[in-house]
Scaffold this motif. Structure first.
Motif, PDB file in Angstrom:
ATOM      1  N   VAL A 102      46.820  40.611  36.237  1.00  0.00           N
ATOM      2  CA  VAL A 102      46.668  42.235  36.079  1.00  0.00           C
ATOM      3  C   VAL A 102      47.962  42.863  35.835  1.00  0.00           C
ATOM      4  O   VAL A 102      48.172  43.686  34.935  1.00  0.00           O
ATOM      5  CB  VAL A 102      45.793  42.504  37.495  1.00  0.00           C
ATOM      6  CG1 VAL A 102      45.563  43.788  37.170  1.00  0.00           C
ATOM      7  CG2 VAL A 102      44.438  41.943  37.401  1.00  0.00           C
ATOM      8  N   THR A 103      48.847  42.269  36.708  1.00  0.00           N
ATOM      9  CA  THR A 103      50.225  42.969  36.260  1.00  0.00           C
ATOM     10  C   THR A 103      50.549  42.856  34.986  1.00  0.00           C
ATOM     11  O   THR A 103      51.188  44.037  34.424  1.00  0.00           O
ATOM     12  CB  THR A 103      51.254  42.258  37.415  1.00  0.00           C
ATOM     13  OG1 THR A 103      50.890  42.539  38.864  1.00  0.00           O
ATOM     14  CG2 THR A 103      52.586  43.052  37.267  1.00  0.00           C
ATOM     15  N   ASN A 210      43.797  39.331  41.266  1.00  0.00           N
ATOM     16  CA  ASN A 210      43.773  38.942  39.743  1.00  0.00           C
ATOM     17  C   ASN A 210      42.297  38.676  39.093  1.00  0.00           C
ATOM     18  O   ASN A 210      42.156  38.185  38.083  1.00  0.00           O
ATOM     19  CB  ASN A 210      44.657  37.925  39.585  1.00  0.00           C
ATOM     20  CG  ASN A 210      46.232  38.499  39.502  1.00  0.00           C
ATOM     21  OD1 ASN A 210      46.510  39.392  39.323  1.00  0.00           O
ATOM     22  ND2 ASN A 210      46.826  37.435  39.923  1.00  0.00           N
ATOM     23  N   THR A 211      41.499  39.141  40.049  1.00  0.00           N
ATOM     24  CA  THR A 211      39.936  38.808  39.516  1.00  0.00           C
ATOM     25  C   THR A 211      39.575  40.207  38.863  1.00  0.00           C
ATOM     26  O   THR A 211      39.426  41.086  39.735  1.00  0.00           O
ATOM     27  CB  THR A 211      38.993  38.241  40.700  1.00  0.00           C
ATOM     28  OG1 THR A 211      39.232  37.154  41.153  1.00  0.00           O
ATOM     29  CG2 THR A 211      37.451  38.188  40.024  1.00  0.00           C
ATOM     30  N   LEU A 212      38.754  40.297  37.823  1.00  0.00           N
ATOM     31  CA  LEU A 212      38.242  41.306  37.464  1.00  0.00           C
ATOM     32  C   LEU A 212      36.753  41.433  37.981  1.00  0.00           C
ATOM     33  O   LEU A 212      36.000  40.664  37.403  1.00  0.00           O
ATOM     34  CB  LEU A 212      38.448  41.532  35.701  1.00  0.00           C
ATOM     35  CG  LEU A 212      39.884  41.286  35.080  1.00  0.00           C
ATOM     36  CD1 LEU A 212      39.726  41.474  33.731  1.00  0.00           C
ATOM     37  CD2 LEU A 212      40.794  42.495  35.652  1.00  0.00           C
ATOM     38  N   ASP A 244      28.627  43.554  37.010  1.00  0.00           N
ATOM     39  CA  ASP A 244      29.522  42.496  37.295  1.00  0.00           C
ATOM     40  C   ASP A 244      30.347  42.229  36.019  1.00  0.00           C
ATOM     41  O   ASP A 244      29.754  42.187  34.898  1.00  0.00           O
ATOM     42  CB  ASP A 244      29.064  40.946  37.514  1.00  0.00           C
ATOM     43  CG  ASP A 244      28.557  40.739  38.941  1.00  0.00           C
ATOM     44  OD1 ASP A 244      28.826  41.262  39.786  1.00  0.00           O
ATOM     45  OD2 ASP A 244      27.429  39.864  38.861  1.00  0.00           O
ATOM     46  N   TYR A 245      31.872  42.052  36.231  1.00  0.00           N
ATOM     47  CA  TYR A 245      32.733  42.034  34.830  1.00  0.00           C
ATOM     48  C   TYR A 245      32.224  41.219  33.951  1.00  0.00           C
ATOM     49  O   TYR A 245      31.956  41.330  32.818  1.00  0.00           O
ATOM     50  CB  TYR A 245      33.946  41.877  35.531  1.00  0.00           C
ATOM     51  CG  TYR A 245      34.775  41.874  34.165  1.00  0.00           C
ATOM     52  CD1 TYR A 245      35.313  43.347  33.644  1.00  0.00           C
ATOM     53  CD2 TYR A 245      35.215  40.910  33.415  1.00  0.00           C
ATOM     54  CE1 TYR A 245      36.269  43.338  32.702  1.00  0.00           C
ATOM     55  CE2 TYR A 245      36.149  41.120  32.578  1.00  0.00           C
ATOM     56  CZ  TYR A 245      36.691  42.153  31.906  1.00  0.00           C
ATOM     57  OH  TYR A 245      37.580  42.099  30.856  1.00  0.00           O
TER      58      TYR A 245
END
Length: 259
Positions: A102-103, A210-212, A244-245
């Motif tokens: 994500v970063t 880091n999970t979408l 849910d993504y």
């Protein structure tokens, strides 16, 4: 799509030019440590360029006065720079996985700025894009004067378009209402995408490390209409306006494969 929602095509922005002042690490979804707020805040350079576009902002906004959509002219006093919203352009990584760094995405992905201006209980949304190099193909279709003008915009933020809403909008308020109604705690953070394939509206993406984890149309009225118009493969009976993504990505990829 709600009849009060007038769409424009959000143009792609240039690559992000700033990074966080704090060194942030995001090794795995369990130990990822980052503050999304540090990435989505406007930096001084961007803000200065955006403010330099005030005359163009007013020109776009007052088109709605000329057309009769609002009852008075918009002035600079109507602009609240604290309401700027940053929206990222989705990448292939986001369309192929619900687990990313994500970063790195927040540092490197293309993005646009949007600015809501409220008038007569309605909202005019100004869209800003960063000028890009003129491609060889485009040069063949443009005059020298047009090329020169476009080249003067390279690397600079410009007011490039607008959207109009018959009612006041507030992305952050609507997003927070969805998060609260689903009892998502402080460990969850969110950012916005300009759109997803087949879903031509800003999308809120909710992260957990880091999970979408989740995603949904950011505006309440659009989210409600989306739920009526679209069938997502998995039942979400326990969710209030939240998907849910992975389900939204499956929908978007099916759209890409069939269009």
């Amino acid at each position: 799509m709600n009849k009060n929602y007038k769409k424009i095509i959000l143009l792609s922005a240039a690559m992000a030019i700033f990074s966080s002042a704090t060194a942030l690490a995001a090794a795995t979804s369990s130990d990822a440590t980052y503050e999304i707020s540090s990435f989505i805040q406007v930096n001084d350079d961007d803000l200065a360029q955006l403010k330099a576009e005030t005359s163009n902002i007013l020109s776009f906004a007052n088109d709605y006065y000329i057309s009769g959509d609002i009852s008075r002219k918009v002035t600079s006093s109507d602009i609240d720079w604290n309401k700027l919203e940053k929206m990222y352009v989705p990448t292939d990584d986001l369309l192929n996985s619900d687990s990313i760094d994500v970063t790195s995405f927040l540092q490197d992905a293309e993005y646009i700025w949007t600015l809501p201006i409220n008038v007569d209980s309605k909202t005019i949304q100004i869209v800003f894009n960063k000028g890009k190099e003129v491609s060889d193909d485009a040069r063949d279709l443009l005059t020298d004067e047009q090329i020169q003008r476009l080249e003067s915009y390279v690397g600079k933020w410009r007011a490039s378009g607008s959207m109009f809403y018959e009612k006041k909008i507030d992305y952050e308020k609507d997003i927070q209402n969805v998060l609260t109604s689903n009892n998502l705690t402080d460990e969850y953070q969110h950012f916005m995408l300009t759109a997803l394939p087949g879903i031509n509206t800003p999308i809120a993406v909710v992260t957990n490390g880091n999970t979408l984890e989740y995603a949904f149309p950011a505006l309440k009225t659009v989210n409600e209409q989306f739920a009526k118009d679209v069938s997502i493969t998995k039942i979400r009976s326990s969710f209030n306006g939240l998907y849910d993504y992975s389900d939204l990505i499956e929908f978007s990829n099916n759209y890409l494969n069939n269009n």
